[in-house]
Design an enzyme around this catalytic site. Structure first.
Site: not given
Length: 424
Positions: A261, A276, A350, A392
RNA sequence: GGAGAGGUGGCAGAGUGGCUGAAUGCACCACCUUGCUAAGGUGGCGUGGGCGUAAGCUCACCGGGGGUUCGAAUCCCCCCCUCUCCGCCA
């Protein structure tokens, strides 16, 4: 995409849905769509009649005709010229309708909370003990760097920010959690999939990432291919363009892949550590089943539980939240996020995202099935959920399982994957 | 990368300019027959769109996109994919 009939029947509901998701520009696509559609439908009967005429005359002409043939041919040519200009407009309209249709978001379910961003998500349940230990927990990245397990600086030097390198036991730990996740799903009857990581535009479009997600996607321009941001893309597309038998459903897949991403537009957000990053690995569960809202909902609850079971095996505290309208993506009707407790943030972060789409993706991708009674093919329903995404997930692993002696606790379920070790 | 062959309905497989939306077989659905999870018979059976309360009428689609033609699954061009052979690389 939504069925155009649904949009015609109740445009207000569709428009309201887009607004609930805070997509005002896409809400306007409803009106543009209806205008184009109305013009197209006004045009079609004329075109069809002309084509029918042309066809009939052509057939008569085939059999026999000496010089009468000439006269008919003249007429046919005139008809053709007129028809061609109408057809050009028809083509424009059809392309326009499709464009607008792709922009229109799935309508969120009624129980989706109102709200602009993740602040408005509502907690569904909380599991595990998120109390702070007596010693001072080091942030995951400081801890891992000190242990020689993580090097962000060197990674950034060769690849830019939001990159990382893992070393030593952390690499082994990552492999262990990913494998645990895959094994858990395989035991539940999911078929493991190792999919293509580079896919064509139509696949990105089919899963709802294009148009709109281009900025988030690494693109290999010379080959016209895109690096996937999740295995959801290729795995959901497995049966694109197919008509399945109802007896084959549901299809249960668990994809494991690298994900990429660009994270454009996130400068300054979550810059520290492994939260991230541009590339990561993910185990993703995907379900394709019959068009039945009740079954979709039941599957949805089940796939959330699947992910929760993995977190419980990993001995991580978490909560499940109901994602609000403004935090929903274009194709989703409803989404649960799972957030793990992250001591360094003193907050839940998250780690998972479970969505149901009903037939939105299947319509775009052309995934259908023939009902057992032999009736007309229907579009399937699709769902997906993270089982586990790393690095993550390493954040809570490194923080929650950190011990006062500077070592890392290994959850019991993970030990078989790490040679039986209970500490790292 | 070079040279060939090919992509047709759920599947298999005919079809080389109008009589083909498409033979045939399998699968599937309905009914019938048959003393038993077999076999047989009759009929139906591609997908999508438009018009219509409906019966029905009609258009489009034979990998995708252009073109030739009054008319294309059939001819031409471009692209994608599959297979075979050669080369190259791992």
């Amino acid at each position: 995409m939504l069925d155009i009939k649904v949009i015609r029947e109740d445009p207000e509901r569709v428009r309201a849905g887009a607004l609930k998701k805070h997509f005002p520009a896409r809400a306007e696509a409803v009106d543009r769509l209806l205008a184009l559609d109305a013009e197209l439908r006004g045009l079609l009967p004329r075109i069809e009649q002309m084509r029918a005429e042309q066809k009939q005359a052509g057939k008569r002409l085939a059999g026999l005709s000496p010089e009468q043939r000439e006269a008919v041919l003249e007429q046919q040519k005139a008809l053709k010229a007129e028809l061609q200009s109408l057809e050009a407009r028809e083509k424009e309209l059809q392309v326009g309708v499709r464009e607008q249709q792709l922009l229109i978001p799935q309508v969120p379910d009624p129980e989706v909370p109102e709200g602009k961003d993740d602040q408005a998500n509502t907690e569904v349940r909380r599991v595990g003990d998120a109390t702070q230990p007596t010693f001072e927990v080091r942030a995951h990245d400081d801890f891992a760097t000190a242990r020689g397990w993580l090097d962000v600086e060197r990674a950034a030097a060769m690849a830019g920010s939001r990159n990382y390198m893992l070393f030593g036991d952390l690499v082994l730990l990552q492999d262990a959690v990913l494998r645990l996740a895959v094994d858990h799903m395989v035991a539940k009857g999911f078929v493991p999939v190792d999919p293509p990581l580079l896919v064509r535009d139509n696949i990105m479009e089919g899963t709802g990432f294009f148009p709109g997600g281009e900025e988030q996607t690494y693109r290999c321009e010379v080959d016209g291919l895109n690096l996937i941001g999740t295995a959801e893309v290729p795995v959901t597309s497995i049966h694109g363009g197919e008509i399945l038998g109802e007896a084959e459903l549901p299809k249960l897949y668990v994809g494991r892949s690298m994900c990429f991403r660009r994270e454009a537009g996130t400068y300054g957000r979550d810059t520290k550590g492994l939260y991230r990053v541009h590339q990561f690995q993910k185990v993703e569960q995907v379900i394709i089943d019959v068009a039945d809202e009740g079954r979709s909902r039941a599957h949805h609850e089940a796939i959330v539980r699947n992910a929760e079971e993995v977190l419980q095996m990993l001995e991580l505290p978490y909560r499940v939240v109901n994602v609000c309208g403004g935090d929903l993506g274009v194709p989703q009707a409803f989404k649960y996020d799972i957030e793990c407790w992250m001591p360094s943030r003193q907050a839940f972060g998250e780690t998972h995202s479970a969505s149901r789409f009903y037939d939105y993706q299947a319509r775009r991708l052309g995934i259908r099935y023939r009902p057992a009674d032999g009736g007309k093919p229907l579009h399937c329903h699709t769902l997906n959920n993270t089982v586990l995404a790393s690095p993550r997930i390493l954040i809570p692993m490194l923080e929650v399982h950190q011990r006062a002696d500077g070592r890392l606790h290994v959850p019991t379920a993970l030990r078989p994957y790490l040679g039986g070790r209970d500490r790292l």
